[in-house]
Design an enzyme around this catalytic site. Structure first.
Site, PDB file in Angstrom:
ATOM      1  N   THR A  67      12.002  63.503 -29.443  1.00  0.00           N
ATOM      2  CA  THR A  67      13.055  64.305 -29.889  1.00  0.00           C
ATOM      3  C   THR A  67      14.091  63.604 -30.691  1.00  0.00           C
ATOM      4  O   THR A  67      14.148  62.454 -30.431  1.00  0.00           O
ATOM      5  CB  THR A  67      13.845  64.833 -28.521  1.00  0.00           C
ATOM      6  OG1 THR A  67      15.111  65.586 -28.862  1.00  0.00           O
ATOM      7  CG2 THR A  67      14.206  63.974 -27.512  1.00  0.00           C
ATOM      8  N   ASP A  68      14.635  64.010 -31.615  1.00  0.00           N
ATOM      9  CA  ASP A  68      15.708  64.013 -32.383  1.00  0.00           C
ATOM     10  C   ASP A  68      17.011  63.281 -31.477  1.00  0.00           C
ATOM     11  O   ASP A  68      17.783  62.687 -31.894  1.00  0.00           O
ATOM     12  CB  ASP A  68      16.230  64.639 -33.458  1.00  0.00           C
ATOM     13  CG  ASP A  68      16.932  66.151 -32.887  1.00  0.00           C
ATOM     14  OD1 ASP A  68      16.834  66.298 -31.827  1.00  0.00           O
ATOM     15  OD2 ASP A  68      17.148  66.986 -33.817  1.00  0.00           O
ATOM     16  N   GLU A  69      16.902  64.059 -30.473  1.00  0.00           N
ATOM     17  CA  GLU A  69      18.181  63.498 -29.208  1.00  0.00           C
ATOM     18  C   GLU A  69      18.036  62.313 -28.735  1.00  0.00           C
ATOM     19  O   GLU A  69      19.129  61.643 -28.429  1.00  0.00           O
ATOM     20  CB  GLU A  69      18.080  64.415 -28.016  1.00  0.00           C
ATOM     21  CG  GLU A  69      18.236  66.064 -28.464  1.00  0.00           C
ATOM     22  CD  GLU A  69      18.527  66.917 -27.559  1.00  0.00           C
ATOM     23  OE1 GLU A  69      19.111  66.690 -26.733  1.00  0.00           O
ATOM     24  OE2 GLU A  69      18.181  68.044 -27.724  1.00  0.00           O
ATOM     25  N   TYR A 112      18.690  63.858 -20.217  1.00  0.00           N
ATOM     26  CA  TYR A 112      17.360  64.089 -20.829  1.00  0.00           C
ATOM     27  C   TYR A 112      17.203  63.108 -22.015  1.00  0.00           C
ATOM     28  O   TYR A 112      16.008  62.483 -21.958  1.00  0.00           O
ATOM     29  CB  TYR A 112      17.592  65.608 -21.538  1.00  0.00           C
ATOM     30  CG  TYR A 112      16.736  66.060 -22.468  1.00  0.00           C
ATOM     31  CD1 TYR A 112      15.300  66.036 -22.030  1.00  0.00           C
ATOM     32  CD2 TYR A 112      16.935  65.999 -23.817  1.00  0.00           C
ATOM     33  CE1 TYR A 112      14.307  66.287 -22.943  1.00  0.00           C
ATOM     34  CE2 TYR A 112      16.019  66.358 -24.707  1.00  0.00           C
ATOM     35  CZ  TYR A 112      14.585  66.420 -24.279  1.00  0.00           C
ATOM     36  OH  TYR A 112      13.735  66.906 -25.181  1.00  0.00           O
ATOM     37  N   LYS A 158      13.888  60.650 -22.290  1.00  0.00           N
ATOM     38  CA  LYS A 158      12.954  60.656 -23.474  1.00  0.00           C
ATOM     39  C   LYS A 158      12.895  59.536 -24.206  1.00  0.00           C
ATOM     40  O   LYS A 158      11.921  59.128 -24.856  1.00  0.00           O
ATOM     41  CB  LYS A 158      13.471  61.661 -24.454  1.00  0.00           C
ATOM     42  CG  LYS A 158      13.280  63.222 -23.865  1.00  0.00           C
ATOM     43  CD  LYS A 158      11.867  63.562 -23.449  1.00  0.00           C
ATOM     44  CE  LYS A 158      10.928  63.817 -24.475  1.00  0.00           C
ATOM     45  NZ  LYS A 158       9.443  64.086 -24.378  1.00  0.00           N
TER      46      LYS A 158
HETATM   47  P1  NAD Z   1       9.069  73.356 -22.186  1.00  0.00           P
HETATM   48  O1  NAD Z   1      10.311  72.989 -21.073  1.00  0.00           O
HETATM   49  O2  NAD Z   1       8.944  74.734 -22.684  1.00  0.00           O
HETATM   50  O3  NAD Z   1       7.789  72.886 -21.545  1.00  0.00           O
HETATM   51  C1  NAD Z   1       7.172  71.700 -20.592  1.00  0.00           C
HETATM   52  C2  NAD Z   1       6.184  72.069 -20.215  1.00  0.00           C
HETATM   53  O4  NAD Z   1       5.613  70.772 -19.424  1.00  0.00           O
HETATM   54  C3  NAD Z   1       6.076  73.066 -19.027  1.00  0.00           C
HETATM   55  O5  NAD Z   1       4.795  73.706 -19.253  1.00  0.00           O
HETATM   56  C4  NAD Z   1       6.092  72.344 -17.879  1.00  0.00           C
HETATM   57  O6  NAD Z   1       5.113  73.184 -16.535  1.00  0.00           O
HETATM   58  C5  NAD Z   1       5.536  71.090 -18.182  1.00  0.00           C
HETATM   59  N1  NAD Z   1       5.704  70.022 -17.290  1.00  0.00           N
HETATM   60  C6  NAD Z   1       6.675  69.678 -16.724  1.00  0.00           C
HETATM   61  N2  NAD Z   1       6.643  68.567 -16.150  1.00  0.00           N
HETATM   62  C7  NAD Z   1       5.525  68.201 -15.922  1.00  0.00           C
HETATM   63  C8  NAD Z   1       4.661  67.221 -15.124  1.00  0.00           C
HETATM   64  N3  NAD Z   1       5.169  66.252 -14.559  1.00  0.00           N
HETATM   65  N4  NAD Z   1       3.218  67.268 -15.351  1.00  0.00           N
HETATM   66  C9  NAD Z   1       2.698  68.284 -16.230  1.00  0.00           C
HETATM   67  N5  NAD Z   1       3.175  69.146 -16.761  1.00  0.00           N
HETATM   68  C10 NAD Z   1       4.651  69.210 -16.866  1.00  0.00           C
HETATM   69  O7  NAD Z   1       9.417  72.384 -23.041  1.00  0.00           O
HETATM   70  P2  NAD Z   1       9.249  72.444 -24.880  1.00  0.00           P
HETATM   71  O8  NAD Z   1      10.352  72.847 -25.312  1.00  0.00           O
HETATM   72  O9  NAD Z   1       7.799  72.956 -24.988  1.00  0.00           O
HETATM   73  O10 NAD Z   1       8.895  71.081 -25.366  1.00  0.00           O
HETATM   74  C11 NAD Z   1       7.654  70.017 -25.075  1.00  0.00           C
HETATM   75  C12 NAD Z   1       7.958  68.860 -25.641  1.00  0.00           C
HETATM   76  O11 NAD Z   1       8.809  68.635 -26.825  1.00  0.00           O
HETATM   77  C13 NAD Z   1       8.920  68.085 -24.453  1.00  0.00           C
HETATM   78  O12 NAD Z   1       8.595  66.620 -24.489  1.00  0.00           O
HETATM   79  C14 NAD Z   1      10.286  68.092 -25.263  1.00  0.00           C
HETATM   80  O13 NAD Z   1      11.216  66.841 -24.815  1.00  0.00           O
HETATM   81  C15 NAD Z   1      10.068  67.931 -26.819  1.00  0.00           C
HETATM   82  N6  NAD Z   1      11.042  68.431 -27.667  1.00  0.00           N
HETATM   83  C16 NAD Z   1      11.439  69.897 -27.666  1.00  0.00           C
HETATM   84  C17 NAD Z   1      12.336  70.147 -28.634  1.00  0.00           C
HETATM   85  C18 NAD Z   1      12.691  71.780 -28.245  1.00  0.00           C
HETATM   86  O14 NAD Z   1      13.647  72.125 -29.079  1.00  0.00           O
HETATM   87  N7  NAD Z   1      12.319  72.654 -27.287  1.00  0.00           N
HETATM   88  C19 NAD Z   1      12.744  69.556 -29.745  1.00  0.00           C
HETATM   89  C20 NAD Z   1      12.336  68.356 -29.906  1.00  0.00           C
HETATM   90  C21 NAD Z   1      11.376  67.960 -28.951  1.00  0.00           C
HETATM   91  P1  TYD Z   2      20.212  73.888 -26.311  1.00  0.00           P
HETATM   92  O1  TYD Z   2      19.198  75.158 -27.032  1.00  0.00           O
HETATM   93  O2  TYD Z   2      20.376  73.690 -25.141  1.00  0.00           O
HETATM   94  O3  TYD Z   2      19.545  72.539 -27.341  1.00  0.00           O
HETATM   95  P2  TYD Z   2      20.011  71.023 -27.293  1.00  0.00           P
HETATM   96  O4  TYD Z   2      21.090  70.947 -26.471  1.00  0.00           O
HETATM   97  O5  TYD Z   2      19.044  70.387 -26.734  1.00  0.00           O
HETATM   98  O6  TYD Z   2      20.389  70.864 -28.571  1.00  0.00           O
HETATM   99  O7  TYD Z   2      21.487  73.843 -27.277  1.00  0.00           O
HETATM  100  C1  TYD Z   2      21.676  74.166 -28.493  1.00  0.00           C
HETATM  101  C2  TYD Z   2      23.073  74.012 -28.816  1.00  0.00           C
HETATM  102  O8  TYD Z   2      23.949  75.252 -28.410  1.00  0.00           O
HETATM  103  C3  TYD Z   2      24.089  72.938 -28.166  1.00  0.00           C
HETATM  104  O9  TYD Z   2      24.908  72.426 -29.350  1.00  0.00           O
HETATM  105  C4  TYD Z   2      24.551  73.482 -27.054  1.00  0.00           C
HETATM  106  C5  TYD Z   2      24.829  74.889 -27.348  1.00  0.00           C
HETATM  107  N1  TYD Z   2      24.512  75.687 -26.520  1.00  0.00           N
HETATM  108  C6  TYD Z   2      25.846  76.605 -26.045  1.00  0.00           C
HETATM  109  O10 TYD Z   2      26.675  76.834 -26.984  1.00  0.00           O
HETATM  110  N2  TYD Z   2      25.548  77.694 -24.918  1.00  0.00           N
HETATM  111  C7  TYD Z   2      24.534  77.752 -24.315  1.00  0.00           C
HETATM  112  O11 TYD Z   2      24.418  78.728 -23.523  1.00  0.00           O
HETATM  113  C8  TYD Z   2      23.391  76.586 -24.312  1.00  0.00           C
HETATM  114  C9  TYD Z   2      22.296  76.893 -23.584  1.00  0.00           C
HETATM  115  C10 TYD Z   2      23.584  76.108 -25.633  1.00  0.00           C
END
Ligand code: NAD
Ligand code: TYD
Length: 379
Positions: free
Chosen positions: A162-164, A186, A190
């Site tokens: 992630t970019d985070e 988090y 990561k």
């Molecule tokens: P999500 O939370 O929707 O899904 C995570 C999945 O992993 C779920 O299906 C969960 O059941 C499974 N899981 C969790 N722990 C597990 C374990 N120990 N063993 C097997 N399965 C397990 O997450 P997402 O938003 O789809 O993110 C997917 C990946 O992308 C993550 O690695 C996250 O860090 C990364 N990512 C997400 C975002 C975003 O904005 N959502 C952005 C950049 C990177």
């Molecule tokens: P989020 O979707 O949790 O993603 P991330 O924290 O990984 O960027 O949040 C996106 C942005 O929105 C972040 O600046 C936090 C803000 N946010 C709120 O203001 N209220 C909320 O209830 C949530 C979940 C996020």
């Protein structure tokens, strides 16, 4: 600065392998394939109908939902190329035989929500760090088997990051070689997972790649993150808890573009490389909320300014030059993607309404009850 860059750069060997040709992987192990981005990847790869077989390994945590794969399970040709295994990536007994059968592992599995990591960090360490280690060890066993002539090649592992991991970026855009400065449990977990991946490239020469995607949005997004939470709350005329002044900035990436870019990096990147996947749509949270309220025809008065997230990262922004040079270009504009997402949540209430009950209600109370009780007009 040079020293800092060197410290986060993978081994020099990566320079020599960066420009390798493309490769298709016929048998994929997709961990976390029942989550938001992982399920999109599975639907899109199987939807290509090119013969690729996928095994999904997913623990089905609160965020995992088997029905995210319903479209492929309803299609006999695609369903025949999908196997679903319920299990934990941190369990070597489950992981090893699955990695032994795979040509490549794509690791989406993670605890993924910053606010939950602030409430309870331990699961993040278990999955996002120890789980990654178990996957790497399983790949290392297969590397030994390949070297002994027991299989054709070592499986490639792609770690979805992630970019985070760059931390809050006050100005400019993060480049892949920048220092990692995670600031939440988090993002720290990561970053630790990524660094382990890097160490297995340097130490063991494992075939690994890392992607760093930006804030992703789209259908099947668990309604705890900003966009799906606010869309589903607004549909029900519930309050929208905006943290602080809502001027924090994120770069939004449509889920199919994120999944597509991961597939592109998997097939084209050199071993040991890391790729940013930006969305190219930087917006203040307030702007995003205003746009989605407009799309839904709901009033701004639903928005409440609530106590901020501790350690809230102000801004994420990355350059995508390296990914562009690899030949990838996002397809979806933010305006069209957000409208499609809002339409999806309106049309698929049978997907999200059951999710917003049980465990979710307890989490919602814990995260927002006091905040909303002390909330202010959001201006
Ligand atoms: P999500 O939370 O929707 O899904 C995570 C999945 O992993 C779920 O299906 C969960 O059941 C499974 N899981 C969790 N722990 C597990 C374990 N120990 N063993 C097997 N399965 C397990 O997450 P997402 O938003 O789809 O993110 C997917 C990946 O992308 C993550 O690695 C996250 O860090 C990364 N990512 C997400 C975002 C975003 O904005 N959502 C952005 C950049 C990177
Ligand atoms: P989020 O979707 O949790 O993603 P991330 O924290 O990984 O960027 O949040 C996106 C942005 O929105 C972040 O600046 C936090 C803000 N946010 C709120 O203001 N209220 C909320 O209830 C949530 C979940 C996020």
């Amino acid at each position: 600065m040079t020293q800092e860059r060197d410290a986060t750069r993978m081994h020099d060997k990566s320079r020599t392998t960066a420009q390798r040709g493309s490769r298709r992987y016929a048998r994929l192990l997709v961990t976390g394939g029942a989550g938001f981005i992982g399920s999109c990847f599975v639907r899109d790869v199987l939807g290509r109908r090119d013969g690729t077989h996928i095994t999904v390994l997913d623990k089905l945590t609160y965020a995992g939902n088997r029905s995210n794969l319903a479209p492929v399970e309803a299609d006999p040709e695609q369903a025949a190329r999908l196997r679903f295994v319920v299990g934990d990536i941190a369990d070597p007994e489950i992981v090893e035989p699955l990695v032994a059968e795979a040509d490549a592992v794509v690791n989406f599995a993670a605890e993924s929500h910053v606010d939950r990591s602030i409430l309870e960090p331990v699961d993040f360490l278990r999955t996002d760090v120890l789980g990654v280690h178990v996957l790497l060890e399983a790949c290392r066993k297969e590397q030994a088997r390949a070297r002994a002539g027991g299989r054709a090649a070592t499986p490639r592992m792609l770690q979805v990051s992630t970019d985070e991991v760059y931390g809050s970026v006050e100005t400019g855009e993060s480049v892949e070689d920048d220092r990692l400065e995670p600031r939440s449990p988090y993002s720290a977990a990561k970053a630790a997972g990524e660094l382990l991946v890097r160490s297995y490239f340097i130490t063991y020469g494992l075939d690994v790649v890392v992607t760093r995607g930006s804030n992703t949005y789209g259908p099947y997004h668990y309604p705890e993150k900003l966009i799906p939470l606010f869309v589903t709350n607004a549909i029900d005329d519930q309050q929208l808890p905006l943290y602080g002044d809502g001027r924090q900035r994120r770069d939004w990436l449509y889920v199919a573009d994120h999944a597509g870019a991961i597939g592109h990096v998997l097939e084209h990147a050199g071993a040991g490389e890391t790729y940013n996947i930006p969305g190219g749509n930087e917006r203040a949270n307030r702007e995003v909320v205003a746009t989605l309220l407009e799309l839904l025809g709901k009033p701004w008065s639903l928005v409440r300014s609530v106590e901020d997230r501790p350690g809230h990262d102000w801004r994420y922004a990355m350059t995508g030059d390296k990914l562009a040079a690899l030949g990838w270009k996002n397809k979806m504009s933010f305006e069209v993607g957000l409208a499609a997402t809002v339409d999806w949540y309106l049309a698929n209430q049978g997907w999200w309404r059951p999710i917003k009950s049980g465990e979710w209600e307890e989490y919602y109370r814990r995260q927002y009850a006091t905040r909303l009780a002390g909330s202010r007009d959001a201006g």
